[in-house]
Motif scaffolding. Structure first.
Motif, PDB file in Angstrom:
ATOM      1  N   LYS A 198     -11.199   6.623   2.401  1.00 58.03           N
ATOM      2  CA  LYS A 198     -11.299   6.093   1.035  1.00 58.03           C
ATOM      3  C   LYS A 198     -11.852   4.678   0.980  1.00 58.03           C
ATOM      4  O   LYS A 198     -11.801   4.038  -0.059  1.00 58.03           O
ATOM      5  CB  LYS A 198      -9.919   6.113   0.370  1.00 58.03           C
ATOM      6  N   TYR A 199     -12.324   4.154   2.094  1.00 61.27           N
ATOM      7  CA  TYR A 199     -12.789   2.760   2.114  1.00 61.27           C
ATOM      8  C   TYR A 199     -14.302   2.685   1.927  1.00 61.27           C
ATOM      9  O   TYR A 199     -15.055   3.379   2.604  1.00 61.27           O
ATOM     10  CB  TYR A 199     -12.417   2.101   3.447  1.00 61.27           C
TER      11      TYR A 199
ATOM     12  N   ALA B 228       0.845  -1.209   0.000  1.00 60.02           N
ATOM     13  CA  ALA B 228       0.000   0.000   0.000  1.00 60.02           C
ATOM     14  C   ALA B 228       0.873   1.250   0.000  1.00 60.02           C
ATOM     15  O   ALA B 228       0.589   2.219  -0.729  1.00 60.02           O
ATOM     16  CB  ALA B 228      -0.936  -0.016   1.206  1.00 60.02           C
TER      17      ALA B 228
ATOM     18  N   TYR C 208      -6.041   1.150   6.677  1.00 61.54           N
ATOM     19  CA  TYR C 208      -5.151   2.064   5.945  1.00 61.54           C
ATOM     20  C   TYR C 208      -5.968   3.042   5.101  1.00 61.54           C
ATOM     21  O   TYR C 208      -5.714   4.245   5.089  1.00 61.54           O
ATOM     22  CB  TYR C 208      -4.229   1.216   5.059  1.00 61.54           C
ATOM     23  N   TYR C 209      -6.960   2.505   4.386  1.00 65.14           N
ATOM     24  CA  TYR C 209      -7.759   3.375   3.503  1.00 65.14           C
ATOM     25  C   TYR C 209      -8.888   4.071   4.260  1.00 65.14           C
ATOM     26  O   TYR C 209      -9.282   5.177   3.876  1.00 65.14           O
ATOM     27  CB  TYR C 209      -8.269   2.576   2.301  1.00 65.14           C
ATOM     28  N   THR C 210      -9.380   3.456   5.336  1.00 68.45           N
ATOM     29  CA  THR C 210     -10.397   4.135   6.160  1.00 68.45           C
ATOM     30  C   THR C 210      -9.799   5.414   6.746  1.00 68.45           C
ATOM     31  O   THR C 210     -10.460   6.456   6.785  1.00 68.45           O
ATOM     32  CB  THR C 210     -10.881   3.206   7.295  1.00 68.45           C
TER      33      THR C 210
ATOM     34  N   GLN D 214      -7.841   7.329   5.469  1.00 72.12           N
ATOM     35  CA  GLN D 214      -7.815   8.378   4.425  1.00 72.12           C
ATOM     36  C   GLN D 214      -9.224   8.653   3.892  1.00 72.12           C
ATOM     37  O   GLN D 214      -9.368   9.314   2.855  1.00 72.12           O
ATOM     38  CB  GLN D 214      -6.923   7.941   3.255  1.00 72.12           C
TER      39      GLN D 214
ATOM     40  N   ASP E 277       1.019   4.140  -2.997  1.00 69.54           N
ATOM     41  CA  ASP E 277       0.874   5.588  -2.768  1.00 69.54           C
ATOM     42  C   ASP E 277       2.040   6.340  -3.405  1.00 69.54           C
ATOM     43  O   ASP E 277       1.853   7.383  -4.036  1.00 69.54           O
ATOM     44  CB  ASP E 277       0.819   5.891  -1.264  1.00 69.54           C
TER      45      ASP E 277
ATOM     46  N   MET F 235     -10.794   2.574  -2.218  1.00 69.48           N
ATOM     47  CA  MET F 235     -10.721   1.127  -2.100  1.00 69.48           C
ATOM     48  C   MET F 235     -12.165   0.643  -1.945  1.00 69.48           C
ATOM     49  O   MET F 235     -12.857   1.066  -1.008  1.00 69.48           O
ATOM     50  CB  MET F 235      -9.911   0.712  -0.882  1.00 69.48           C
TER      51      MET F 235
END
Ligand SMILES: Nc1ncnc2c1ncn2[C@@H]1O[C@H](COP(=O)(O)OP(=O)(O)O)[C@@H](O)[C@H]1O
Length: 190
Positions: free
Chosen positions: A166-167, A94, A160-162, A164, A98, A111
């Motif tokens: 983005k999940y 990941a 990781y994406y939560t 940001q 990035d 994601m």
């Protein structure tokens, strides 16, 4: 550019859905599993190395996978965006993704995870194994190991994406068309 990570455990339906989404949104689909299988079929050095891990249901080492993914992205310099399927599967991957997106002045937009219960996954993969010719689908112990590796090493990427924002989770049980509609509604609202 729109760059999506299609996420979920083995057998969740990422490859099936990516086929529809890439047409609908004019994106390049990169499946790390497909690239590995292509290399195995052609008996390249990368393929032989990957096979030794894939046959056990283990992950191919990060640096090997990251180098391969970078090369696939570079091959498609004119792309409108990408659907990453089967990548990233670890924190190191990941981070590498990035950095790669940064170097293109771009980013991962979302994601999107296909959520499916484990026992449904095992059933789907055993069924796929009857026709796919994939050794890793034919053996229930290997399938269960892939699901275990998913929970131990990959599932944390949800955090990781939560972090940001983005999940997005989508119910991965239903007809193929219904699931495409669910995924599209996430993408259309990005
Ligand atoms: N990002 C990755 N990192 C490490 N190994 C990978 C990665 N993507 C694919 N592989 C290897 O290829 C195998 C098949 O991948 P894939 O076709 O995506 O299968 P699955 O149906 O398990 O999601 C994995 O079990 C793993 O060994």
């Amino acid at each position: 550019m729109t760059n999506l990570v299609l996420f979920g455990p083995p057998g969740a339906g990422k490859g099936t859905q990516a086929e529809f989404l890439k047409e609908k949104y004019n994106l390049v689909h990169i499946s790390t599993g497909d690239v590995f299988r292509f290399n195995i079929k052609n008996e390249t050095a990368l393929g032989m190395l990957a096979k030794s891990y894939i046959d056990k249901g283990a992950l191919v080492p990060d640096q090997v996978t990251i180098d391969m993914l970078n090369a696939e992205v570079e091959k498609n310099a004119d792309a409108n965006g990408f659907i990453f399927d089967g990548f990233p599967r670890t924190n190191a991957q990941a981070d590498a993704l990035d950095k790669l997106m940064d170097s293109k002045d771009s980013q991962i937009n979302a994601m999107i995870a296909l959520e499916v219960d484990d026992e449904v996954l095992v059933k789907r993969l055993l069924e796929r194994g009857k026709t796919s010719g994939r050794a890793d689908d034919a053996d229930e112990a290997v399938i269960r190991n892939r699901i275990k590796v998913y929970y131990n090493e990959t599932a944390i990427l949800k955090d990781y994406y939560t972090a940001q924002d983005k999940y997005f989770g989508v119910d991965g049980v239903g007809s193929i068309e219904d699931i495409t509609v669910r995924l599209s509604s996430v993408i259309d609202n990005l």
